[in-house]
Write an enzyme that holds these catalytic residues in place. Structure first.
Site, PDB file in Angstrom:
ATOM      1  N   SER A 145       0.872  -1.183   0.000  1.00  0.00           N
ATOM      2  CA  SER A 145       0.000   0.000   0.000  1.00  0.00           C
ATOM      3  C   SER A 145       0.903   1.225   0.000  1.00  0.00           C
ATOM      4  CB  SER A 145      -0.850  -0.005   1.276  1.00  0.00           C
ATOM      5  OG  SER A 145      -1.400   1.272   1.526  1.00  0.00           O
ATOM      6  N   TYR A 158      -2.296  -1.479  10.348  1.00  0.00           N
ATOM      7  CA  TYR A 158      -2.285  -1.597   8.886  1.00  0.00           C
ATOM      8  C   TYR A 158      -0.971  -1.054   8.316  1.00  0.00           C
ATOM      9  CZ  TYR A 158      -3.948  -1.136   4.045  1.00  0.00           C
ATOM     10  OH  TYR A 158      -4.102  -1.237   2.682  1.00  0.00           O
TER      11      TYR A 158
HETATM   12  P1  NAD Z   1     -11.259  -6.055  -0.584  1.00  0.00           P
HETATM   13  O1  NAD Z   1     -11.819  -5.934   0.776  1.00  0.00           O
HETATM   14  O2  NAD Z   1     -12.186  -6.151  -1.735  1.00  0.00           O
HETATM   15  O3  NAD Z   1     -10.241  -7.276  -0.703  1.00  0.00           O
HETATM   16  C1  NAD Z   1      -9.649  -7.918   0.383  1.00  0.00           C
HETATM   17  C2  NAD Z   1      -9.869  -9.404   0.186  1.00  0.00           C
HETATM   18  O4  NAD Z   1      -9.169 -10.097   1.225  1.00  0.00           O
HETATM   19  C3  NAD Z   1     -11.354  -9.797   0.310  1.00  0.00           C
HETATM   20  O5  NAD Z   1     -11.705 -10.612  -0.781  1.00  0.00           O
HETATM   21  C4  NAD Z   1     -11.423 -10.567   1.620  1.00  0.00           C
HETATM   22  O6  NAD Z   1     -12.395 -11.599   1.618  1.00  0.00           O
HETATM   23  C5  NAD Z   1     -10.023 -11.129   1.679  1.00  0.00           C
HETATM   24  N1  NAD Z   1      -9.646 -11.521   3.036  1.00  0.00           N
HETATM   25  C6  NAD Z   1      -9.817 -10.839   4.191  1.00  0.00           C
HETATM   26  N2  NAD Z   1      -9.369 -11.556   5.229  1.00  0.00           N
HETATM   27  C7  NAD Z   1      -8.883 -12.714   4.707  1.00  0.00           C
HETATM   28  C8  NAD Z   1      -8.291 -13.859   5.260  1.00  0.00           C
HETATM   29  N3  NAD Z   1      -8.093 -13.972   6.581  1.00  0.00           N
HETATM   30  N4  NAD Z   1      -7.923 -14.862   4.427  1.00  0.00           N
HETATM   31  C9  NAD Z   1      -8.118 -14.777   3.087  1.00  0.00           C
HETATM   32  N5  NAD Z   1      -8.683 -13.706   2.507  1.00  0.00           N
HETATM   33  C10 NAD Z   1      -9.062 -12.696   3.323  1.00  0.00           C
HETATM   34  O7  NAD Z   1     -10.311  -4.781  -0.755  1.00  0.00           O
HETATM   35  P2  NAD Z   1      -9.148  -4.491  -1.807  1.00  0.00           P
HETATM   36  O8  NAD Z   1      -9.016  -3.029  -1.849  1.00  0.00           O
HETATM   37  O9  NAD Z   1      -9.372  -5.227  -3.066  1.00  0.00           O
HETATM   38  O10 NAD Z   1      -7.873  -5.044  -1.038  1.00  0.00           O
HETATM   39  C11 NAD Z   1      -6.930  -5.914  -1.633  1.00  0.00           C
HETATM   40  C12 NAD Z   1      -5.541  -5.565  -1.110  1.00  0.00           C
HETATM   41  O11 NAD Z   1      -5.171  -4.276  -1.583  1.00  0.00           O
HETATM   42  C13 NAD Z   1      -5.436  -5.505   0.409  1.00  0.00           C
HETATM   43  O12 NAD Z   1      -4.215  -6.095   0.820  1.00  0.00           O
HETATM   44  C14 NAD Z   1      -5.413  -4.020   0.694  1.00  0.00           C
HETATM   45  O13 NAD Z   1      -4.742  -3.701   1.885  1.00  0.00           O
HETATM   46  C15 NAD Z   1      -4.656  -3.523  -0.511  1.00  0.00           C
HETATM   47  N6  NAD Z   1      -4.827  -2.103  -0.783  1.00  0.00           N
HETATM   48  C16 NAD Z   1      -6.042  -1.596  -1.121  1.00  0.00           C
HETATM   49  C17 NAD Z   1      -6.162  -0.240  -1.376  1.00  0.00           C
HETATM   50  C18 NAD Z   1      -7.475   0.400  -1.745  1.00  0.00           C
HETATM   51  O14 NAD Z   1      -7.566   1.628  -1.758  1.00  0.00           O
HETATM   52  N7  NAD Z   1      -8.508  -0.360  -2.092  1.00  0.00           N
HETATM   53  C19 NAD Z   1      -5.051   0.596  -1.264  1.00  0.00           C
HETATM   54  C20 NAD Z   1      -3.822   0.044  -0.916  1.00  0.00           C
HETATM   55  C21 NAD Z   1      -3.725  -1.314  -0.674  1.00  0.00           C
END
Ligand code: NAD
Length: 261
Positions: A145, A158
């Site tokens: 991130s 986080y």
């Molecule tokens: P999201 O909530 O759609 O995706 C997260 C996924 O992780 C979900 O499908 C959830 O079911 C899964 N998950 C949660 N706990 C879990 C576990 N214990 N075991 C297996 N799966 C699990 O959100 P996203 O934005 O698509 O996030 C994906 C990644 O991107 C994350 O690591 C998040 O930190 C990172 N990220 C997102 C953003 C943003 O702005 N959306 C920015 C920076 C980083």
């Protein structure tokens, strides 16, 4: 499109929603074999598998909690059993929740570290162990991130987890470069996914986030999937140990725009 991804086996943790889902679809378009780890109901995964198959790719859903050692083993084993390989491991699963640091319980802290950092560690370890065993010059992609470099009050666990992923990626890249295994990070900025849907549904909160992004808009999951496809392909063959920021310029000190400062 990258022709060399056809027939490659790609594992994506947390692959049923958001960025993971977009990556699963992108690798499906690349006609890869996609192992989609999910951690909720299986309806979304079933629809995703059908769409990937309609593109000419292959896919399977595997339920599991990435913070559990046995579940990560099951996910990696599924790649071998279903498709006979594991070429690209994407540690994408992640969670966040807002808690002032002085009120953060040990349980709050541990859950985020367990899923985001320990989950990514287990995925890296088991995938690399597999690649070494079968002499596969594979690729690992971790999803960190912008908060691997931008401090984030109220999200201490986080930010610490994502900073940890940064150093884990660099260390593994150094350790396994001799075997031809590349390990990289993608650091998304603000991307419109379920993790922040509530925040972006509020127009003033959304505008506040947009003001931090030089390109002026919240990113789409497909824009992160495009970066993942490049890092997985041989087009990035000389790239290892990096964090690729896909953040619309968020990490470039936007408050200095227009000559301020
Ligand atoms: P999201 O909530 O759609 O995706 C997260 C996924 O992780 C979900 O499908 C959830 O079911 C899964 N998950 C949660 N706990 C879990 C576990 N214990 N075991 C297996 N799966 C699990 O959100 P996203 O934005 O698509 O996030 C994906 C990644 O991107 C994350 O690591 C998040 O930190 C990172 N990220 C997102 C953003 C943003 O702005 N959306 C920015 C920076 C980083």
């Amino acid at each position: 499109m990258y022709n060399d991804l056809t027939g490659k086996t790609v594992v994506i943790t947390g692959g049923a929603t958001g960025i993971g889902r977009a990556m699963a679809l992108r690798f499906g378009q690349e006609k890869a074999n996609v192992v989609i780890n999910y951690f909720g109901g299986n309806q979304e995964v079933e629809a995703l598998v059908s769409r990937i198959e309609s593109y000419g790719g292959k896919a399977v859903g595997v339920y599991g909690d990435v913070s559990k050692e046995e579940d990560v083993k099951k996910i990696v084993t599924a790649a071998h059993e279903q498709f006979g390989s594991l070429d690209v491991m994407i540690n994408n699963a992640g969670i966040e929740n807002e808690i002032p640091s002085e009120k953060m319980t040990l349980e709050n802290w541990k859950r985020v570290i367990d899923v985001n950092l320990t989950g990514a560690f287990l995925g890296c370890r088991d995938a690399i162990d597999y690649m070494l065993k079968y002499k596969i010059k594979g690729t690992v992609i971790n999803i960190s991130s912008v908060h691997e470099v931008i401090p984030w009050p109220h999200f201490l666990h986080y930010a610490a987890s994502k900073g940890g992923i940064k150093m884990m990626t660099q260390t593994l890249a150094l350790e396994f470069a001799p075997q031809g295994i590349r390990v990289n990070n993608i650091a998304p900025g603000a991307i419109n996914t379920p993790i922040n849907a509530a925040k972006f549904a509020d127009p003033s909160l959304k505008a506040g986030v947009e003001s931090l992004i030089p390109l002026g808009y919240i990113g789409k999951p497909e824009e992160i999937a495009a970066v993942a496809a490049w890092l997985a392909s041989s087009e990035s063959s000389y790239v290892t140990g990096i964090t690729l920021f896909a953040d619309g310029g968020m990490t470039k000190f936007p408050s200095f725009q227009g000559g301020k400062g």
